[in-house]
Write a protein that holds these residues in place. Structure first.
Motif, short mmCIF file in Angstrom:
data_model
loop_
_atom_site.label_atom_id
_atom_site.label_comp_id
_atom_site.label_asym_id
_atom_site.label_seq_id
_atom_site.Cartn_x
_atom_site.Cartn_y
_atom_site.Cartn_z
N GLY A 82 0.81 -1.21 0.00
CA GLY A 82 0.00 0.00 0.00
C GLY A 82 0.84 1.26 0.00
O GLY A 82 0.43 2.30 -0.53
N MET A 83 2.05 1.19 0.58
CA MET A 83 2.94 2.36 0.60
C MET A 83 3.39 2.73 -0.81
O MET A 83 3.50 3.92 -1.14
N LEU A 84 3.63 1.74 -1.66
CA LEU A 84 4.02 2.01 -3.03
C LEU A 84 2.86 2.57 -3.84
O LEU A 84 3.03 3.42 -4.70
N THR A 85 1.66 2.09 -3.52
CA THR A 85 0.46 2.62 -4.18
C THR A 85 0.31 4.10 -3.87
O THR A 85 0.01 4.91 -4.76
N LYS A 86 0.54 4.48 -2.62
CA LYS A 86 0.45 5.89 -2.23
C LYS A 86 1.47 6.72 -3.00
O LYS A 86 1.15 7.81 -3.51
N GLU A 87 2.70 6.23 -3.11
CA GLU A 87 3.73 6.96 -3.85
C GLU A 87 3.32 7.18 -5.30
O GLU A 87 3.52 8.25 -5.87
N TYR A 88 2.77 6.15 -5.91
CA TYR A 88 2.35 6.26 -7.31
C TYR A 88 1.27 7.32 -7.46
O TYR A 88 1.32 8.17 -8.36
N LEU A 89 0.26 7.28 -6.59
CA LEU A 89 -0.83 8.25 -6.67
C LEU A 89 -0.31 9.68 -6.46
O LEU A 89 -0.74 10.61 -7.14
N ASP A 90 0.60 9.83 -5.52
CA ASP A 90 1.17 11.16 -5.25
C ASP A 90 1.86 11.72 -6.50
O ASP A 90 1.81 12.92 -6.78
N LEU A 91 2.52 10.84 -7.25
CA LEU A 91 3.30 11.27 -8.40
C LEU A 91 2.48 11.39 -9.68
O LEU A 91 2.74 12.27 -10.51
N LYS A 92 1.50 10.51 -9.85
CA LYS A 92 0.86 10.36 -11.15
C LYS A 92 -0.60 10.84 -11.22
O LYS A 92 -1.10 11.07 -12.32
N GLN A 127 9.81 -3.56 -7.19
CA GLN A 127 9.64 -2.27 -6.51
C GLN A 127 9.50 -2.44 -4.99
O GLN A 127 9.99 -1.62 -4.22
N MET A 128 8.83 -3.51 -4.61
CA MET A 128 8.60 -3.77 -3.18
C MET A 128 9.93 -3.97 -2.45
O MET A 128 10.17 -3.40 -1.38
N PHE A 129 10.80 -4.75 -3.04
CA PHE A 129 12.09 -5.04 -2.42
C PHE A 129 13.02 -3.82 -2.49
O PHE A 129 13.78 -3.57 -1.56
N MET A 130 12.95 -3.08 -3.59
CA MET A 130 13.77 -1.87 -3.70
C MET A 130 13.35 -0.84 -2.66
O MET A 130 14.20 -0.16 -2.06
N PHE A 131 12.05 -0.72 -2.42
CA PHE A 131 11.53 0.21 -1.41
C PHE A 131 12.12 -0.15 -0.04
O PHE A 131 12.63 0.71 0.68
N ALA A 132 12.06 -1.43 0.32
CA ALA A 132 12.59 -1.88 1.61
C ALA A 132 14.11 -1.72 1.67
O ALA A 132 14.67 -1.29 2.69
N THR A 134 5.14 -18.61 -0.09
CA THR A 134 4.57 -18.73 -1.44
C THR A 134 5.67 -18.57 -2.48
O THR A 134 6.36 -17.54 -2.52
N LEU A 135 5.82 -19.57 -3.32
CA LEU A 135 6.87 -19.55 -4.33
C LEU A 135 6.70 -18.39 -5.31
O LEU A 135 7.66 -17.68 -5.63
N GLN A 136 5.47 -18.17 -5.79
CA GLN A 136 5.24 -17.22 -6.88
C GLN A 136 5.34 -15.76 -6.46
O GLN A 136 5.42 -14.88 -7.33
N THR A 137 5.31 -15.48 -5.16
CA THR A 137 5.42 -14.08 -4.71
C THR A 137 6.68 -13.89 -3.88
O THR A 137 7.63 -13.24 -4.30
N ASP A 138 6.71 -14.46 -2.69
CA ASP A 138 7.83 -14.26 -1.76
C ASP A 138 9.17 -14.74 -2.33
O ASP A 138 10.16 -14.01 -2.32
N ILE A 139 9.17 -15.98 -2.79
CA ILE A 139 10.44 -16.59 -3.20
C ILE A 139 10.87 -16.07 -4.57
O ILE A 139 12.04 -15.69 -4.76
N LEU A 140 9.96 -16.02 -5.52
CA LEU A 140 10.30 -15.48 -6.84
C LEU A 140 10.76 -14.03 -6.73
O LEU A 140 11.77 -13.63 -7.33
N GLY A 141 10.04 -13.22 -5.94
CA GLY A 141 10.41 -11.82 -5.78
C GLY A 141 11.77 -11.66 -5.15
O GLY A 141 12.60 -10.86 -5.61
N GLY A 142 12.03 -12.41 -4.08
CA GLY A 142 13.34 -12.35 -3.43
C GLY A 142 14.45 -12.80 -4.36
O GLY A 142 15.51 -12.16 -4.44
N ASN A 143 14.22 -13.90 -5.08
CA ASN A 143 15.22 -14.40 -6.01
C ASN A 143 15.54 -13.37 -7.09
O ASN A 143 16.71 -13.12 -7.42
N LYS A 144 14.50 -12.78 -7.67
CA LYS A 144 14.70 -11.80 -8.76
C LYS A 144 15.47 -10.57 -8.28
O LYS A 144 16.24 -9.99 -9.05
N PHE A 145 15.27 -10.21 -7.02
CA PHE A 145 15.95 -9.03 -6.50
C PHE A 145 17.37 -9.34 -6.05
O PHE A 145 18.14 -8.44 -5.73
N GLY A 146 17.74 -10.61 -6.02
CA GLY A 146 19.10 -10.98 -5.66
C GLY A 146 19.30 -11.32 -4.21
O GLY A 146 20.43 -11.31 -3.71
#
Length: 289
Positions: free
Chosen positions: A84-94, A208-213, A234-246
Motif C-alpha cells: 500500500g505504501m508504493l500505491t500511495k507513492e504512485y498516486l502522489d506522483l501520477k 519495486q517492493m524489495f527496492m523500497f525496503a 509462497t513460491l510465486q510471490t515471496d520466493i520469486l520476488g526475493g530471487n529476482k531481486f538478488g
C-alpha cells in the motif's frame, strides 16, 4: 537448495530478515505458536527485521496492532513495509486530482486517503461522478459486493482511460488448513483479462517492493543484498520476488506451500528457494532465554 531444521541458523547467517506475514508469522488460527521466540532471538542478537507484506487491507499502525494485541510487541509500525505504501507513492506522483475509486474496506483506503485525493468506494461511482474518476485501486477482497461492484469496475475501466493499480498482487490466501480464498489480486487479474488493459501492480514478486525496503535500509547504514534474507510461504510471490531481486530466500512450509507439495511445486515452477524450513519459529534448544 538446503533443508534447514531450526530457523535459528538462518538468523545467524544474515544481518536483516524480511518476513512475509500471512502463512509465515500468522495464519487463519492467529499467530504461529512460538513465533515470539523468533523475535526475541532477533532482538537478542541485534538483528534487523521487517514485515514485507502484500497486505494493503490496513494501515501499518493497524497491521502492527494485529500483532501487539496478541502479545507480539516486537512488530511496530516502523517494521511494516506494505505494498500500500508504493500505491500511495504512485498516486502522489501520477494522479493530481479528481476521484480515486477503490475496491476494499474503508480501513484499506488509508493509503489513498493519505494522498490528499478524493476517495470513493466503487459502489458509489455513478453517472454523475464517473467522469471525475481518475484511477481505480484494488486494495482488499472485502468491503464490497462481489457481483455488483466487480461489474461496476469492469464497466468503469471500459468507459474511462485511467490507471488501475493493484495494491495486493496475491491471487489467493489460506482460509483454513485445507482451503483457500480468492484474494484481491486474483479478482484484479480476472478484470484485467476482461477489459484487455494492463494494470499496474505493486507488491511481491515485483522488484519495486524489495527496492523500497532496501532503500529504507540503506538510508540508515551500509548494507548489501547478501546481508538480507527473504522468508515466505509462497513460491510465486515471496520466493520469486526475493530471487529476482538478488536475495537469498527461505521457503517455510507453514502456509501456502505444504510439505507434501513443496518438491513438486518447486520442480513444476522452476522457482527454487535457497533454503527450506518447516517454519520461521526458532527452536529453544541452546538459546539463552
Amino acid at each position: 537448495m538446503t533443508r534447514i531444521d531450526n530457523f535459528k541458523s538462518i538468523i545467524d547467517k544474515y544481518e536483516v530478515v524480511f518476513f512475509d506475514a500471512f502463512g509465515v508469522l500468522k495464519n487463519y488460527g492467529g499467530l504461529l505458536p512460538g513465533i515470539e521466540r523468533t523475535f526475541a532471538y532477533l532482538q537478542e542478537q541485534g538483528k534487523e527485521y521487517y514485515i514485507v507484506t502484500n497486505d494493503a487491507s490496513r494501515s501499518p499502525v493497524q497491521l502492527a496492532e494485529s500483532y501487539t494485541s496478541k502479545g507480539l510487541m516486537a512488530i511496530t509500525p516502523d517494521r511494516i513495509i506494505s505494498s500500500g505504501m508504493l500505491t500511495k507513492e504512485y498516486l502522489d506522483l501520477k494522479v493530481n486530482d479528481g476521484i480515486v475509486a477503490y475496491l476494499g474496506t474503508p480501513d484499506s483506503a488509508h493509503y489513498i486517503d493519505s494522498s490528499g485525493l478524493h476517495t470513493l468506494p466503487i459502489s458509489e461511482v455513478n453517472e454523475s461522478n464517473i467522469d471525475r474518476v481518475n484511477a481505480l485501486v484494488f486494495l482488499d477482497d472485502e468491503g464490497f459486493d462481489w457481483g455488483r461492484d466487480l461489474n461496476k469496475s469492469v464497466n468503469l475501466m471500459r468507459k474511462r482511460t485511467i490507471p488501475a493499480i493493484v495494491a495486493n498482487t496475491d491471487q489467493a490466501y489460506p482460509l483454513t488448513k485445507h482451503d483457500v480464498s480468492i484474494a484481491i489480486g486474483g479478482l484484479a487479474s480476472m478484470i484485467e483479462k476482461i477489459v484487455g488493459k494492463a494494470f499496474i501492480r505493486f507488491g511481491k514478486p515485483d522488484s519495486q517492493m524489495f527496492m523500497f525496503a532496501y532503500d529504507l535500509l540503506r538510508e540508515r547504514r551500509p548494507i548489501s543484498k547478501k546481508d538480507i534474507v527473504m522468508v515466505g510461504d509462497t513460491l510465486q510471490t515471496d520466493i520469486l520476488g526475493g530471487n529476482k531481486f538478488g536475495l537469498d530466500t527461505v521457503l517455510v512450509l507453514s502456509g501456502n506451500t505444504q510439505a507434501k507439495d513443496a518438491e513438486n511445486r518447486i520442480t513444476s515452477t522452476g522457482i527454487v528457494p535457497t533454503y527450506i524450513c518447516d517454519s520461521a519459529v526458532v527452536e529453544l534448544g541452546g538459546l539463552g532465554f
